[in-house]
Write a protein that holds these residues in place. Structure first.
Motif, PDB file in Angstrom:
ATOM      1  N   SER A  78      -2.300  -4.318  -1.347  1.00 40.11           N
ATOM      2  CA  SER A  78      -2.339  -5.278  -0.504  1.00 40.11           C
ATOM      3  C   SER A  78      -2.675  -6.485  -0.421  1.00 40.11           C
ATOM      4  O   SER A  78      -3.566  -6.561  -0.741  1.00 40.11           O
ATOM      5  N   ASP A 128       4.843  -5.984   3.377  1.00 38.06           N
ATOM      6  CA  ASP A 128       4.317  -4.919   2.906  1.00 38.06           C
ATOM      7  C   ASP A 128       5.095  -3.980   1.513  1.00 38.06           C
ATOM      8  O   ASP A 128       3.964  -3.904   0.868  1.00 38.06           O
ATOM      9  N   GLU A 132      -4.213  -9.951   1.108  1.00 37.85           N
ATOM     10  CA  GLU A 132      -5.718  -9.795   1.807  1.00 37.85           C
ATOM     11  C   GLU A 132      -5.925 -11.448   2.250  1.00 37.85           C
ATOM     12  O   GLU A 132      -5.825 -12.409   1.129  1.00 37.85           O
ATOM     13  N   ARG A 134      -4.268  -5.978  10.027  1.00 38.29           N
ATOM     14  CA  ARG A 134      -4.970  -6.287   8.636  1.00 38.29           C
ATOM     15  C   ARG A 134      -5.697  -5.751   8.427  1.00 38.29           C
ATOM     16  O   ARG A 134      -6.810  -5.366   6.868  1.00 38.29           O
ATOM     17  N   LEU A 159      -8.332  -2.978   9.601  1.00 33.63           N
ATOM     18  CA  LEU A 159      -7.807  -1.478   9.282  1.00 33.63           C
ATOM     19  C   LEU A 159      -7.574  -2.180   7.880  1.00 33.63           C
ATOM     20  O   LEU A 159      -7.940  -2.383   6.893  1.00 33.63           O
ATOM     21  N   SER A 160      -8.252  -0.376   6.940  1.00 31.17           N
ATOM     22  CA  SER A 160      -8.672  -0.466   6.148  1.00 31.17           C
ATOM     23  C   SER A 160      -7.469   0.074   5.662  1.00 31.17           C
ATOM     24  O   SER A 160      -6.728  -0.071   4.591  1.00 31.17           O
ATOM     25  N   ARG A 161      -7.337   0.966   6.195  1.00 29.47           N
ATOM     26  CA  ARG A 161      -5.770   1.543   5.793  1.00 29.47           C
ATOM     27  C   ARG A 161      -4.339   1.073   6.469  1.00 29.47           C
ATOM     28  O   ARG A 161      -3.871   1.472   7.763  1.00 29.47           O
ATOM     29  N   THR A 162      -3.844   0.254   5.615  1.00 30.58           N
ATOM     30  CA  THR A 162      -3.048  -0.723   6.455  1.00 30.58           C
ATOM     31  C   THR A 162      -1.532  -0.181   6.610  1.00 30.58           C
ATOM     32  O   THR A 162      -0.567  -0.618   7.137  1.00 30.58           O
ATOM     33  N   ALA A 163      -0.804   1.204   5.954  1.00 33.12           N
ATOM     34  CA  ALA A 163      -0.107   2.035   6.471  1.00 33.12           C
ATOM     35  C   ALA A 163      -0.181   1.982   7.527  1.00 33.12           C
ATOM     36  O   ALA A 163       1.196   2.745   8.430  1.00 33.12           O
ATOM     37  N   LEU A 164      -1.155   2.731   8.543  1.00 32.59           N
ATOM     38  CA  LEU A 164      -1.184   1.787   9.542  1.00 32.59           C
ATOM     39  C   LEU A 164      -0.444   0.886  10.249  1.00 32.59           C
ATOM     40  O   LEU A 164       0.476   1.075  11.815  1.00 32.59           O
ATOM     41  N   PRO A 203       0.731  -1.821  -0.139  1.00 33.01           N
ATOM     42  CA  PRO A 203      -0.090  -0.246   0.365  1.00 33.01           C
ATOM     43  C   PRO A 203       1.084   1.165  -0.174  1.00 33.01           C
ATOM     44  O   PRO A 203       0.349   2.161  -0.755  1.00 33.01           O
TER      45      PRO A 203
END
Lengths: 257, 449
Positions: free
Chosen positions: A9, A150, A11, A61, A64-69, A3
């Motif tokens: 990413s 990632d 899944e 993962r 969260l929808s924002r996997t960068a976090l 991402p």
């Protein structure tokens, strides 16, 4: 697969499978450290440090929808892990309050580094040394998790895992048993083979108009349409002749259109 | 079709990194006497060796052959392509590596894409534009199990797929408005006298209706003969396709014009007309005889019609809008004795400018000119995309682009309905590329003078 790099990413089962493979590879790559640590502590400490990070990464993962976090939250997980290990080892003075626990951290780190620096292999680790090793393993697991899951950089991940052979080389220049070399090499080879055995999910998923390339599945057999409307693509002419249709197995059959 | 193949075997970037790491570790081990460095170098050599053996074995038996099942399909349709291995590749039996077939297709056929390597790989290509499209080369790409070596076998077979113009159906009202269908058509042939065979009798074929047997001809010839319906008057029509090169002429208008020409050709043929389609230079694009299979149930006639129809569509598929005035635009070389004339051209302000339509029409009494402008703004050409890899998560979600496009066309049609006016002796219908031929011919409103 990143991402961070603008690619989709991993899944679902793809993510879980590769994350578990990374955990197993980390355990294999830890084999050479058995020359430095006494007993089975090399395996226990590696598992203690790596499992929460990698398994926590899977859960995060999924949630969260924002996997960068995810890497940031995994870092927080490592802090929690450190406190748990310190508590288990009796190093965290919870009776004096949380502030005292935080204040004791520099001292724990100093004692741990001192213990590791002055020890001789095979070491029986004390409490501060155990905390340091667990945190180091967790940080390494986080780095590999980031690289492998990632960023999708399999080659650096594999080379780092194989490089674990060199970890005890300053203490044991003559090397160890065969399995202490074979295990990290096998871990690296497994990571290198991942994309062959289990291909990445599609890089792009678009609309029919934007979806490039051939369609692997032949279209379902259907009779040619005899008229074209404004809302449909132009239709082939219709004839009274039997026309071939294409089954999913690729064999020809005949129908009347 | 089996084409010219060339094979390249090379290490991948990963393979080079592993090779360099291996050499560096071996050197490090020699210099520092650290045994684990040598052991690791030996391990990497082992990995390289396994990869090399894997790619050599996986490359055995890769002898692809591709053939086009549908070499000509209407625009918007799918052409079936069969790609198969003549021998059984070892890679499909033993998991020694990973292989795909990458087809370097033009954008008109969907662009570059990958297929998972298998013994047989039937697939379909979506034809998005009219004309002949070379499929281009295709490559079989194989990587060993560790991804250290890369085998690429590229084959060029020169196959082509032709996107035929779309053929719609004209309603009876539209056919009547142009004179294609007449409510009172008189037969041309005289009534057969006593003892005469009549104009058409052919040998009986299996499947012919018993009621159509030509008893008199059968008695004369001694074999069963079937009666074909006699033709109506020898009617000929000319369709003028304005292929003049014009600034601002958009692809959607070209496609619509050619599609309408194909539709008109089909409709004229079904109504018993002999048709010539000529371009702006007067050169004949195609010619179609009166349908042999219409209206009789003749199988042979139907076959002949289908062949002629295919030839006409193939000719229309290759039409380019590039005639210029220096090369004699506007002069028909063979006006003939057309009774009906239909002109199709772009509407860029002044329809059929520079074209003397009357010279094409000859003595035609029914003259209809159709001029189209672009309904939608022209799309910007997309930058080439990277190859799409097909993986386990590949879905079948094709989105809604198609429906959106249809909605846009419907909105354009509603916003600017076709208008009807006069252009000299011609009935002029002006519309857009969003309009169907039926829309143009039946719903056009009279344009205020």
């Amino acid at each position: 697969m990143s991402p961070l790099m603008g690619r989709p990413s991993l899944e679902g089962p793809h993510l879980t499978g590769r994350a578990l493979l990374l955990l197993v590879a980390l355990l294999l790559a830890a084999a050479p450290t058995s020359q430095l640590l006494a007993g089975a502590s090399w395996l226990v400490l590696t598992l203690t440090g790596a499992a929460p990070v990698i398994l926590g990464g899977i859960v995060l993962r999924h949630l969260l929808s924002r996997t960068a976090l995810v890497p940031l939250l995994q870092l927080g997980l490592i802090c929690v892990l450190m406190l748990v290990v310190e508590t288990a080892q009796g190093l965290a003075p919870w009776s004096e309050g949380p502030v005292a626990v935080l204040a004791s951290q520099p001292e724990v780190l100093r004692l741990g580094v001192q213990e590791l620096a002055s020890g001789l292999p095979p070491m029986v680790l004390g409490a501060p040394g155990t905390v340091i090793i667990v945190v180091l393993v967790a940080l390494l697991a986080l780095l590999l998790d980031l690289l492998y899951l990632d960023l999708g950089w399999h080659t650096p991940t594999a080379l780092l895992l194989m490089g674990a052979v060199l970890v005890p080389s300053l203490q044991q220049p003559s090397g160890g048993a065969w399995w202490q070399v074979a295990a990290p090499v096998a871990a690296g080879a497994a990571v290198l083979a991942v994309r062959t055995v289990h291909g990445d999910p599609a890089i792009s998923r678009g609309t029919a108009a934007r979806r490039p390339g051939p369609s692997p599945r032949p279209a379902a057999p259907s009779a040619p349409r005899c008229c074209a409307s404004r809302s449909s693509p132009p239709a082939p002419p219709c004839s009274a002749r039997p026309c071939p249709s294409w089954s999913r197995r690729g064999s020809r059959s005949t129908s009347t259109c | 079709m089996r084409g010219r193949a060339r094979t390249i075997l090379r290490p991948t970037g990963r393979g080079i990194v592993v090779l360099v790491a291996c050499a560096a570790l071996w050197l490090l081990g020699d210099l520092t006497r650290i045994e684990p460095a040598r052991q690791l170098a030996a391990g990497l050599v082992l990995v390289l060796a396994v990869g090399a053996i894997g790619i050599l074995v996986a490359g055995r038996g890769i002898s692809p052959r591709r053939r086009v099942v549908d070499d000509a399909v209407p625009v918007g349709g799918s052409a079936r392509v069969m790609l198969e291995m003549q021998d059984r590749p070892w890679i499909t039996v033993m998991p020694l590596g990973r292989g795909v077939v990458r087809e370097h297709l033009p954008e008109e056929l969907g662009g570059q894409g990958d297929l998972p390597l298998a013994r047989r790989m039937p697939h379909v290509l979506h034809v998005s534009r009219r004309g002949g499209h070379a499929l281009g080369a295709y490559s079989v790409l194989v990587r060993d199990v560790f991804g250290l070596f890369h085998l690429r076998r590229t084959v060029e077979d020169g196959l082509r797929i032709t996107g035929l113009p779309a053929v719609a159906e004209m309603s009876t009202a539209a056919e009547r408005s142009t004179g294609i269908a007449d409510s009172a058509v008189a037969g041309a042939a005289p009534v057969a006298g006593v003892g005469e065979l009549g104009p058409i009798a052919r040998p009986y074929a299996t499947g012919d209706d018993i009621r159509r047997i030509h008893w008199r001809a059968s008695a004369r010839t001694g074999t069963l003969m079937t009666r074909e319906d006699e033709p109506t008057a020898g009617r000929s029509a000319v369709v003028v396709l304005d292929t003049t090169r014009r600034d601002g002429l958009e692809g959607q208008v070209e496609e619509a014009l050619v599609s309408h020409a194909a539709t008109v050709l089909d409709s004229l043929g079904r109504n018993g007309w002999e048709v010539r389609i000529v371009d702006a230079s007067g050169d004949e694009i195609t010619r179609a005889q009166r349908r042999r299979g219409v209206p009789g149930p003749s199988l042979l006639g139907g076959e002949a019609d289908a062949l002629e129809r295919r030839a006409s569509l193939l000719a229309l598929a290759e039409v380019d809008f590039d005639d210029d005035e220096q090369h004699g635009v506007g002069r028909d070389h063979a006006a003939g004795h057309a009774e009906l004339a239909i002109a199709l051209g772009a509407d860029l302000g002044e329809p059929f400018a520079g074209l003397e339509l009357d010279r094409f029409a000859g003595r035609a009494t029914r003259r209809t000119a159709i001029a189209l402008d672009a309904a939608l703004p022209e799309e910007e050409p997309e930058t080439p995309r990277r190859a799409r890899r097909i993986g386990p998560a590949d879905g079948d979600d094709f989105g809604h682009a198609h429906e959106q496009h249809a909605e846009q066309l419907a909105a354009a049609h509603a916003q600017r309905p076709p208008r009807r006016s006069r252009l000299g002796t011609w009935a002029l219908v002006r519309g857009s590329s969003a309009d169907t031929l039926d829309d143009l011919l039946t719903t056009a409103v009279e344009e205020p003078r």
